[in-house]
Design an enzyme around this catalytic site. Sequence first.
Site, short mmCIF file in Angstrom:
data_model
loop_
_atom_site.label_atom_id
_atom_site.label_comp_id
_atom_site.label_asym_id
_atom_site.label_seq_id
_atom_site.Cartn_x
_atom_site.Cartn_y
_atom_site.Cartn_z
N VAL A 1 0.86 -1.19 0.00
CA VAL A 1 0.00 0.00 0.00
C VAL A 1 0.89 1.23 0.00
O VAL A 1 1.49 1.58 1.02
CB VAL A 1 -0.95 0.02 1.21
CG1 VAL A 1 -1.94 1.17 1.07
CG2 VAL A 1 -1.69 -1.31 1.35
N GLY A 2 0.98 1.90 -1.15
CA GLY A 2 1.80 3.09 -1.28
C GLY A 2 1.03 4.35 -1.00
O GLY A 2 -0.08 4.33 -0.43
N THR B 1 -0.30 6.39 -3.25
CA THR B 1 -1.40 6.63 -4.19
C THR B 1 -2.10 5.35 -4.64
O THR B 1 -3.25 5.40 -5.04
CB THR B 1 -0.90 7.38 -5.44
OG1 THR B 1 0.16 6.62 -6.05
CG2 THR B 1 -0.37 8.75 -5.06
N ARG B 2 -1.40 4.20 -4.58
CA ARG B 2 -1.98 2.97 -5.11
C ARG B 2 -1.73 1.79 -4.17
O ARG B 2 -0.78 1.79 -3.39
CB ARG B 2 -1.38 2.64 -6.49
CG ARG B 2 -1.63 3.68 -7.54
CD ARG B 2 -1.15 3.20 -8.91
NE ARG B 2 0.27 2.86 -8.91
CZ ARG B 2 0.89 2.24 -9.90
NH1 ARG B 2 0.21 1.86 -10.97
NH2 ARG B 2 2.19 1.97 -9.82
N LEU B 3 -2.60 0.81 -4.28
CA LEU B 3 -2.42 -0.49 -3.62
C LEU B 3 -2.10 -1.52 -4.69
O LEU B 3 -2.83 -1.65 -5.68
CB LEU B 3 -3.68 -0.88 -2.86
CG LEU B 3 -3.69 -2.24 -2.15
CD1 LEU B 3 -4.61 -2.19 -0.92
CD2 LEU B 3 -4.15 -3.38 -3.06
N GLY C 1 10.57 3.60 6.93
CA GLY C 1 9.39 3.21 6.19
C GLY C 1 9.37 1.73 5.87
O GLY C 1 10.38 1.16 5.43
N ALA C 2 8.22 1.10 6.08
CA ALA C 2 8.11 -0.34 5.84
C ALA C 2 8.42 -0.70 4.39
O ALA C 2 9.02 -1.74 4.11
CB ALA C 2 6.72 -0.83 6.22
N ASP C 3 8.00 0.16 3.45
CA ASP C 3 8.25 -0.14 2.05
C ASP C 3 9.75 -0.11 1.74
O ASP C 3 10.26 -0.96 0.99
CB ASP C 3 7.50 0.83 1.14
CG ASP C 3 7.86 2.30 1.41
OD1 ASP C 3 8.29 2.63 2.54
OD2 ASP C 3 7.70 3.12 0.48
N ARG C 4 10.46 0.83 2.34
CA ARG C 4 11.90 0.89 2.14
C ARG C 4 12.58 -0.35 2.70
O ARG C 4 13.45 -0.95 2.05
CB ARG C 4 12.47 2.15 2.81
CG ARG C 4 11.92 3.46 2.25
CD ARG C 4 12.35 4.67 3.09
NE ARG C 4 13.81 4.85 3.06
CZ ARG C 4 14.46 5.71 3.85
NH1 ARG C 4 13.78 6.43 4.75
NH2 ARG C 4 15.77 5.85 3.75
#
Length: 256
Positions: free
Chosen positions: A8-9, A11-13, A103-106
């Site tokens: 989940v970014g 702007t988009r999932l 950040g979890a995405d990083r």
Amino acid sequence: MTFLAIDVGNTRLKWALYDAPRAGAALRAHGVEFLDHIDRLAEGSWARLPPPGHMLGCVVAGDAVKRRVQEQMEIWDVTPSWVVASAQEAGLSNGYDHPSRLGADRWVAMIGARQHVLARGPARPLVLVMVGTAVTVECVDAQGRFIGGLILPGHGIMLRALESGTAGLHVPTGEVRLFPTNTSDALTSGGTYAIAGAVERMVQHVIAHCGTEPICLMTGGAGWKVAPSMTRPFELLENLIFDGLLEIAMRRLAAA
């Protein structure tokens, strides 16, 4: 046991269903939704999926969005699980001052990138660039320690900032040129070269710190726009966050 990975970014999932929670698992289905539309997932693309046996995701959009995603997952008997950066996981150690604030995405993307490097041969330093709403530049040494990184505005944020603060800059998107001769190209080229310059600076820092050239990887929806303007070759990889989620899930289940 099928495995659902969710990213989940801002702007988009993005989601992907794999045949098992393990690195290299076969992809069975995948999709993308803008955050405005995620409340339709349970009645839309997810309604046609076989129930996943396990789920792991990362979210940067905040708790409210995470709750909306979890509500959509109520069609299945699966426990939502979300990655939070920690001091160490899946062979990567975290050099952030406060590891859980990374950040979890990083964090997940670095884990995926590290495994990609190890699959190719001996361990080497790594520079990972993620190009999305924001741009991040992550540096990992050969021992698997995240030694630091940058966060930059992405193209869209740069252009909106200029348009809101400068009169007469509401122009179409341009092209990247060596010597721009119109405003559209000047804006697009300026943003691209700003990102490329920051990336090159971090590559030089890694060379000085580690004493060797790093492997350079790039991911994210806008990576293809930026990669040609880099001063050195970058390998474009599409699903590093999903690769990282698969690696984490595999190791957590093995340790359970």
